[in-house]
Design a protein around this motif. Structure first.
Motif, PDB file in Angstrom:
ATOM      1  N   ARG A 222       0.830  -1.191   0.000  1.00 27.53           N
ATOM      2  CA  ARG A 222       0.000   0.000   0.000  1.00 27.53           C
ATOM      3  C   ARG A 222       0.872   1.251   0.000  1.00 27.53           C
ATOM      4  O   ARG A 222       2.019   1.220   0.438  1.00 27.53           O
ATOM      5  CB  ARG A 222      -0.900   0.033   1.236  1.00 27.53           C
ATOM      6  CG  ARG A 222      -1.912  -1.086   1.349  1.00 27.53           C
ATOM      7  CD  ARG A 222      -2.649  -0.969   2.674  1.00 27.53           C
ATOM      8  NE  ARG A 222      -3.668  -2.012   2.828  1.00 27.53           N
ATOM      9  CZ  ARG A 222      -4.399  -2.178   3.921  1.00 27.53           C
ATOM     10  NH1 ARG A 222      -4.208  -1.369   4.969  1.00 27.53           N
ATOM     11  NH2 ARG A 222      -5.304  -3.135   3.983  1.00 27.53           N
ATOM     12  N   LEU A 223       0.303   2.336  -0.461  1.00 21.49           N
ATOM     13  CA  LEU A 223       0.974   3.621  -0.347  1.00 21.49           C
ATOM     14  C   LEU A 223       0.887   4.110   1.103  1.00 21.49           C
ATOM     15  O   LEU A 223      -0.110   3.893   1.786  1.00 21.49           O
ATOM     16  CB  LEU A 223       0.328   4.645  -1.286  1.00 21.49           C
ATOM     17  CG  LEU A 223       0.487   4.387  -2.796  1.00 21.49           C
ATOM     18  CD1 LEU A 223      -0.308   5.422  -3.581  1.00 21.49           C
ATOM     19  CD2 LEU A 223       1.958   4.433  -3.192  1.00 21.49           C
ATOM     20  N   LYS A 224       1.947   4.751   1.574  1.00 18.69           N
ATOM     21  CA  LYS A 224       1.969   5.340   2.918  1.00 18.69           C
ATOM     22  C   LYS A 224       2.247   6.834   2.793  1.00 18.69           C
ATOM     23  O   LYS A 224       3.076   7.232   1.961  1.00 18.69           O
ATOM     24  CB  LYS A 224       3.059   4.693   3.765  1.00 18.69           C
ATOM     25  CG  LYS A 224       2.952   3.190   3.916  1.00 18.69           C
ATOM     26  CD  LYS A 224       4.137   2.678   4.718  1.00 18.69           C
ATOM     27  CE  LYS A 224       4.226   1.175   4.729  1.00 18.69           C
ATOM     28  NZ  LYS A 224       5.419   0.679   5.445  1.00 18.69           N
ATOM     29  N   PRO A 225       1.658   7.668   3.646  1.00 18.78           N
ATOM     30  CA  PRO A 225       0.605   7.348   4.618  1.00 18.78           C
ATOM     31  C   PRO A 225      -0.725   7.046   3.948  1.00 18.78           C
ATOM     32  O   PRO A 225      -0.844   7.298   2.758  1.00 18.78           O
ATOM     33  CB  PRO A 225       0.550   8.641   5.464  1.00 18.78           C
ATOM     34  CG  PRO A 225       1.004   9.727   4.529  1.00 18.78           C
ATOM     35  CD  PRO A 225       2.025   9.094   3.615  1.00 18.78           C
ATOM     36  N   PRO A 226      -1.709   6.528   4.731  1.00 18.99           N
ATOM     37  CA  PRO A 226      -1.661   6.274   6.179  1.00 18.99           C
ATOM     38  C   PRO A 226      -0.813   5.051   6.520  1.00 18.99           C
ATOM     39  O   PRO A 226      -0.695   4.127   5.712  1.00 18.99           O
ATOM     40  CB  PRO A 226      -3.130   6.033   6.526  1.00 18.99           C
ATOM     41  CG  PRO A 226      -3.713   5.458   5.277  1.00 18.99           C
ATOM     42  CD  PRO A 226      -3.021   6.158   4.144  1.00 18.99           C
ATOM     43  N   PHE A 227      -0.256   5.072   7.710  1.00 15.65           N
ATOM     44  CA  PHE A 227       0.564   3.978   8.187  1.00 15.65           C
ATOM     45  C   PHE A 227      -0.311   2.952   8.915  1.00 15.65           C
ATOM     46  O   PHE A 227      -1.383   3.291   9.435  1.00 15.65           O
ATOM     47  CB  PHE A 227       1.656   4.497   9.123  1.00 15.65           C
ATOM     48  CG  PHE A 227       2.665   5.346   8.406  1.00 15.65           C
ATOM     49  CD1 PHE A 227       3.750   4.766   7.754  1.00 15.65           C
ATOM     50  CD2 PHE A 227       2.534   6.732   8.368  1.00 15.65           C
ATOM     51  CE1 PHE A 227       4.677   5.553   7.082  1.00 15.65           C
ATOM     52  CE2 PHE A 227       3.457   7.518   7.706  1.00 15.65           C
ATOM     53  CZ  PHE A 227       4.531   6.925   7.053  1.00 15.65           C
ATOM     54  N   PRO A 228       0.145   1.684   8.973  1.00 15.77           N
ATOM     55  CA  PRO A 228      -0.674   0.637   9.607  1.00 15.77           C
ATOM     56  C   PRO A 228      -1.085   0.941  11.043  1.00 15.77           C
ATOM     57  O   PRO A 228      -2.151   0.506  11.484  1.00 15.77           O
ATOM     58  CB  PRO A 228       0.227  -0.598   9.538  1.00 15.77           C
ATOM     59  CG  PRO A 228       1.084  -0.360   8.345  1.00 15.77           C
ATOM     60  CD  PRO A 228       1.354   1.124   8.343  1.00 15.77           C
ATOM     61  N   ALA A 229      -0.256   1.686  11.785  1.00 16.10           N
ATOM     62  CA  ALA A 229      -0.604   1.996  13.176  1.00 16.10           C
ATOM     63  C   ALA A 229      -1.890   2.815  13.270  1.00 16.10           C
ATOM     64  O   ALA A 229      -2.548   2.823  14.324  1.00 16.10           O
ATOM     65  CB  ALA A 229       0.531   2.744  13.859  1.00 16.10           C
ATOM     66  N   ASN A 230      -2.271   3.462  12.177  1.00 18.01           N
ATOM     67  CA  ASN A 230      -3.530   4.210  12.148  1.00 18.01           C
ATOM     68  C   ASN A 230      -4.587   3.521  11.294  1.00 18.01           C
ATOM     69  O   ASN A 230      -5.744   3.424  11.688  1.00 18.01           O
ATOM     70  CB  ASN A 230      -3.286   5.635  11.624  1.00 18.01           C
ATOM     71  CG  ASN A 230      -2.487   6.475  12.599  1.00 18.01           C
ATOM     72  OD1 ASN A 230      -2.761   6.464  13.795  1.00 18.01           O
ATOM     73  ND2 ASN A 230      -1.484   7.176  12.106  1.00 18.01           N
ATOM     74  N   VAL A 231      -4.183   3.065  10.111  1.00 18.51           N
ATOM     75  CA  VAL A 231      -5.114   2.375   9.210  1.00 18.51           C
ATOM     76  C   VAL A 231      -4.411   1.127   8.706  1.00 18.51           C
ATOM     77  O   VAL A 231      -3.612   1.181   7.766  1.00 18.51           O
ATOM     78  CB  VAL A 231      -5.528   3.272   8.020  1.00 18.51           C
ATOM     79  CG1 VAL A 231      -6.516   2.528   7.127  1.00 18.51           C
ATOM     80  CG2 VAL A 231      -6.137   4.573   8.514  1.00 18.51           C
ATOM     81  N   GLY A 232      -4.682   0.003   9.356  1.00 20.66           N
ATOM     82  CA  GLY A 232      -4.022  -1.244   9.006  1.00 20.66           C
ATOM     83  C   GLY A 232      -5.007  -2.320   8.585  1.00 20.66           C
ATOM     84  O   GLY A 232      -5.787  -2.137   7.644  1.00 20.66           O
TER      85      GLY A 232
END
Length: 352
Positions: A222-232
């Motif tokens: 996936r493209l980051k952001p969002p990062f997994p800690a917020n949207v995983g």
């Protein structure tokens, strides 16, 4: 991985030569004592069932550790100096602290354990899955509670069939004994553990591709952001972390972060599993402290280079993704994050 191809390699540069002098100045007091090894059954010589695991300390006082709360667990991990054992070496306590604790939308949080281990020449996590799976299950509960997570998903590579069977057996045993599930370990915390088999795609070792695969999609980053800690996973806060990293956390919490940080050098604390393979007499997986000299690992645990040390030409110190180093460098290098950076290589997964 060690190479004995008889071909001249470039000599060390002046900057590397200075690094050799710095490394050689570091004193090494000897190998890790058996009582300080976290993995007491890494070779599967003893009972690998939950009864055998409990005899060597797994699940001991896990309820009390969970009840101390997420802040205490995170602080103990930070104190230990533990860095990720999957290759990147990011500070583990800091990474785990990124998970949001106050969620107005009440989304659940998840822990995803990367057991894909698809890096060529790397097989350290395989030994944990085979012979000490309960350390991983125990770690999932403690780490999960530190993130206020609802469940852990262990993503294991499809080719690891025997390892999958051993891990699933351990999870089933843990459920039967009340170590996970409702009121896990009588801690008052509900936590589930699920095992998910991958299909052998190398890219699924990347955290967002792994999340995509868990969701039933093609394993593409996936493209980051969002990062997994917020949207995983399923759009919820998620932390993806390595098998060995999770498996050592229970021992750190029981024996203390200061105990773990007593091994290794500044910024390179604790013990680690190393693979010694290629052209050595005794290919093996062994636990040693970070900062152990590379030559010590090769000679002591690997049984030496085939044909003698002078036959050595190059070493790949941390899986095939990291640059190789020459025999001259290997004679002086120490196995930790900063030690191998001196030679413009990396510790990676610690698999030579």
């Amino acid at each position: 991985m060690l190479s004995v191809v008889r071909r001249a390699l470039p000599q060390a540069s002046r900057s590397v030569s200075r690094g050799l002098q710095l490394q050689s100045a570091r004193a090494f007091s000897g190998g890790l004592a058996d009582q300080d090894r976290i993995f007491q059954n890494i070779y599967g010589e003893h009972d690998t069932s939950i009864k055998g695991a409990m005899k060597i300390g797994d699940y001991h006082q896990t309820d009390k550790i969970v009840q101390k709360g997420w802040q205490w667990i995170i602080n103990e991990i930070k104190k230990s100096g533990l860095r990720g054992r999957g290759g990147a070496g990011f500070p583990t306590g800091l990474k785990y602290s990124f998970m949001p604790k106050n969620k107005p939308d009440n989304r659940p949080s998840y822990l995803v354990v990367n057991a894909d281990e698809s890096e060529p020449c790397t097989c350290k996590d395989r030994e944990i899955l085979r012979n000490e799976p309960h350390k991983l299950v125990d770690g999932c509960l403690i780490v999960g509670s530190a993130m206020l997570a609802k469940a852990a998903y262990i993503y294991i590579r499809g080719e690891y069939y025997e390892e999958y069977v051993a891990l699933q057996r351990a999870v089933d045993e843990a459920y039967r004994e009340g170590k996970i599930g409702k009121n896990a370990c009588n801690s008052g915390y509900d936590f589930d553990v699920f095992v998910h088999r991958g299909a052998g795609a190398y890219i699924c070792g990347e955290e967002t591709a792994m999340i995509e695969s868990l969701e039933g999609k093609q394993g593409k980053p996936r493209l980051k952001p969002p990062f997994p800690a917020n949207v995983g996973l399923w759009g919820c806060p998620t932390t993806v972390t390595n098998v060995e990293t999770v498996a050592v956390v229970p021992t750190i919490c029981r024996r203390g972060g200061d105990w773990f940080s007593s091994f290794g050098r500044d910024g390179n604390k604790g013990t680690k599993l190393f693979n010694v393979g290629g052209n050595v007499n005794n290919p093996c997986t062994v636990e040693e402290e970070l900062g152990v000299p590379m030559r010590y690992l090769i000679e002591k645990h690997g049984g030496g280079v085939k044909g003698g040390w002078d036959n050595l030409q190059a070493v790949i110190p941390g899986g095939v993704s990291v640059p190789m180093i020459t025999a001259e460098m290997a004679d002086k290098a120490v196995m930790d994050f900063d030690g191998l950076r001196e030679f413009k290589s990396a510790l990676g997964t610690g698999s030579m």
